[in-house]
Design a protein around this motif. Structure first.
Motif, mmCIF file in Angstrom:
data_model
loop_
_atom_site.group_PDB
_atom_site.id
_atom_site.type_symbol
_atom_site.label_atom_id
_atom_site.label_comp_id
_atom_site.label_asym_id
_atom_site.label_seq_id
_atom_site.Cartn_x
_atom_site.Cartn_y
_atom_site.Cartn_z
ATOM 1 N N VAL A 249 -1.842 15.842 3.655
ATOM 2 C CA VAL A 249 -2.048 15.831 2.150
ATOM 3 C C VAL A 249 -3.186 16.494 1.654
ATOM 4 C CG1 VAL A 249 -2.504 14.225 0.300
ATOM 5 C CG2 VAL A 249 -0.641 13.542 1.945
ATOM 6 N N THR A 250 -3.087 17.381 0.701
ATOM 7 C CA THR A 250 -4.221 18.138 0.137
ATOM 8 C C THR A 250 -4.590 17.529 -1.271
ATOM 9 O OG1 THR A 250 -2.829 19.666 -0.904
ATOM 10 C CG2 THR A 250 -3.401 20.006 1.422
ATOM 11 N N GLY A 251 -3.824 16.703 -1.959
ATOM 12 C CA GLY A 251 -4.100 16.227 -3.287
ATOM 13 C C GLY A 251 -2.992 15.726 -3.838
ATOM 14 N N PRO A 252 -3.265 14.876 -5.181
ATOM 15 C CA PRO A 252 -1.824 14.336 -5.796
ATOM 16 C C PRO A 252 -1.298 15.540 -6.421
ATOM 17 C CG PRO A 252 -4.248 13.744 -6.988
ATOM 18 C CD PRO A 252 -4.476 14.643 -5.823
ATOM 19 N N LEU A 253 0.101 15.221 -6.760
ATOM 20 C CA LEU A 253 0.621 16.071 -7.553
ATOM 21 C C LEU A 253 0.650 16.064 -9.072
ATOM 22 C CD1 LEU A 253 3.361 18.074 -7.792
ATOM 23 C CD2 LEU A 253 4.737 16.236 -7.810
ATOM 24 N N VAL A 254 0.212 14.725 -9.505
ATOM 25 C CA VAL A 254 0.109 14.356 -10.913
ATOM 26 C C VAL A 254 -1.244 13.622 -10.908
ATOM 27 C CG1 VAL A 254 0.794 13.531 -13.081
ATOM 28 C CG2 VAL A 254 2.417 14.454 -11.603
ATOM 29 N N PRO A 255 -2.418 14.179 -10.817
ATOM 30 C CA PRO A 255 -3.669 13.300 -10.694
ATOM 31 C C PRO A 255 -3.790 12.381 -11.676
ATOM 32 C CG PRO A 255 -4.203 15.705 -10.582
ATOM 33 C CD PRO A 255 -2.713 15.604 -10.926
ATOM 34 N N ASP A 256 -4.693 11.189 -11.106
ATOM 35 C CA ASP A 256 -4.757 10.096 -12.147
ATOM 36 C C ASP A 256 -6.183 10.771 -12.877
ATOM 37 O OD1 ASP A 256 -5.898 7.747 -13.456
ATOM 38 O OD2 ASP A 256 -5.429 6.457 -11.757
ATOM 39 N N PRO A 257 -6.398 10.881 -14.313
ATOM 40 C CA PRO A 257 -7.473 11.078 -14.889
ATOM 41 C C PRO A 257 -8.659 10.109 -14.861
ATOM 42 C CG PRO A 257 -5.674 10.479 -16.547
ATOM 43 C CD PRO A 257 -5.224 10.597 -15.124
ATOM 44 N N THR A 258 -8.218 8.989 -14.391
ATOM 45 C CA THR A 258 -9.574 8.020 -14.456
ATOM 46 C C THR A 258 -10.035 7.877 -13.067
ATOM 47 O OG1 THR A 258 -7.900 6.173 -13.558
ATOM 48 C CG2 THR A 258 -8.258 6.582 -16.131
ATOM 49 N N ASP A 259 -9.511 8.753 -12.109
ATOM 50 C CA ASP A 259 -10.069 8.711 -10.600
ATOM 51 C C ASP A 259 -10.996 10.034 -10.586
ATOM 52 O OD1 ASP A 259 -10.762 8.713 -7.991
ATOM 53 O OD2 ASP A 259 -8.574 9.354 -7.546
ATOM 54 N N PRO A 260 -12.401 9.683 -10.414
ATOM 55 C CA PRO A 260 -13.179 10.754 -10.347
ATOM 56 C C PRO A 260 -13.347 11.504 -9.134
ATOM 57 C CG PRO A 260 -14.414 8.853 -10.274
ATOM 58 C CD PRO A 260 -12.993 8.304 -10.524
#
Length: 278
Positions: free
Chosen positions: A122-133
């Protein structure tokens, strides 16, 4: 032995209910907060055979991914199958707790478990949560393969490593195309095609792909599609979640016995291959 309220507090810390989608129904469906818990069963679906399994195990808590009442209800009469589930749970002092879209977007979440089952990095989320810094939470995951693999071989890997279902695994696109980066999303994923295209991946592995979005996706670009059963793509989360609760139990000295149901509750039970088109 912990009280139900203590176990639920830890589950809510893993999957905060406020992070669920607005349309979702997560949290505790039934259960006495003061009841003691020493055995927990994880499953995807809150159906009668899972309730029966919990009763056979002597579990006091079931944790499922799918909600029992997603759209609400005005009755829990035992004349319906959902009502029978509730009646049986209460009669045998078994609580039911749901972690759905709040578990999808968690870190680690449902798609992390799917990626791990397939040995994808895993390299990261597909749709990032904007509340996660930290940029780790969100829907779906973007992954890399250790070595490029054909779409056909990646689909075969999914078929071999995910739980067996009647549907099996389907693919769309050039079977011989090389895949280096792949997006994965446990459960229904065809609402994520815009994010998948923007991510520039070679393939998308998910479930419940409908005809028109899938057709448009493969016509739009050389993106490969791998479509597995909804239940199969979410079941690995049960093992991941059970391991998380095991670690919490060890930390608190609770000595919980945590189980994962191996019952296949995918609604499709038989598959017949059709003849070749004329």
């Amino acid at each position: 032995m912990p009280r139900l309220s203590e176990v639920i507090a830890e589950l809510d810390a893993l999957w905060p209910p406020e992070r669920a989608e607005g349309w979702d129904a997560v949290g505790t469906v039934c259960g006495d907060p003061e009841a003691q818990v020493d055995r927990v069963l994880f499953a995807v679906d809150p159906v009668e055979q899972i309730a029966d399994e919990a009763r056979t195990l002597g579990a006091q808590l079931i944790v499922t991914h799918h909600p029992l009442y997603l759209r609400g209800t005005t009755t829990v009469a035992a004349s319906s199958f959902k009502g029978r589930v509730v009646h049986g749970l209460i009669k045998h002092d078994i609580a039911l707790h749901v972690a759905h879209t709040n578990a999808d977007s968690a870190d680690p979440g449902v798609s992390d478990a799917l990626a791990a089952a397939l040995d994808l990095r895993v390299t990261g989320p597909l749709v990032p949560d904007p509340t996660d810094p930290e940029g780790r939470r969100g829907l779906g995951r973007i992954c890399e393969l250790d070595h490029p693999q054909t779409l056909r071989d990646l689909a075969a890997r999914a078929a071999a490593r995910l739980p067996a279902t009647a549907q099996g695994v389907r693919l769309a696109g050039d079977p011989d195309a090389l895949v280096r980066r792949v997006a994965v999303s446990g459960g229904s994923g065809d609402s994520l095609f815009d994010a998948v295209r923007a991510a520039g991946v070679d393939a998308f592995l998910t479930a419940d792909l409908r005809h028109h979005p899938a057709s448009e996706a493969v016509q739009h670009s050389p993106l490969g599609l791998i479509d597995a059963a909804h239940w199969a793509t979410e079941w690995p989360w049960c093992e991941q979640a059970a391991a998380q609760l095991d670690a919490i139990s060890d930390r608190h000295g609770w000595d919980l016995r945590v189980h994962v149901s191996k019952q296949v509750t995918d609604p499709w039970t038989t598959h017949h291959s059709s003849g070749a088109p004329n």
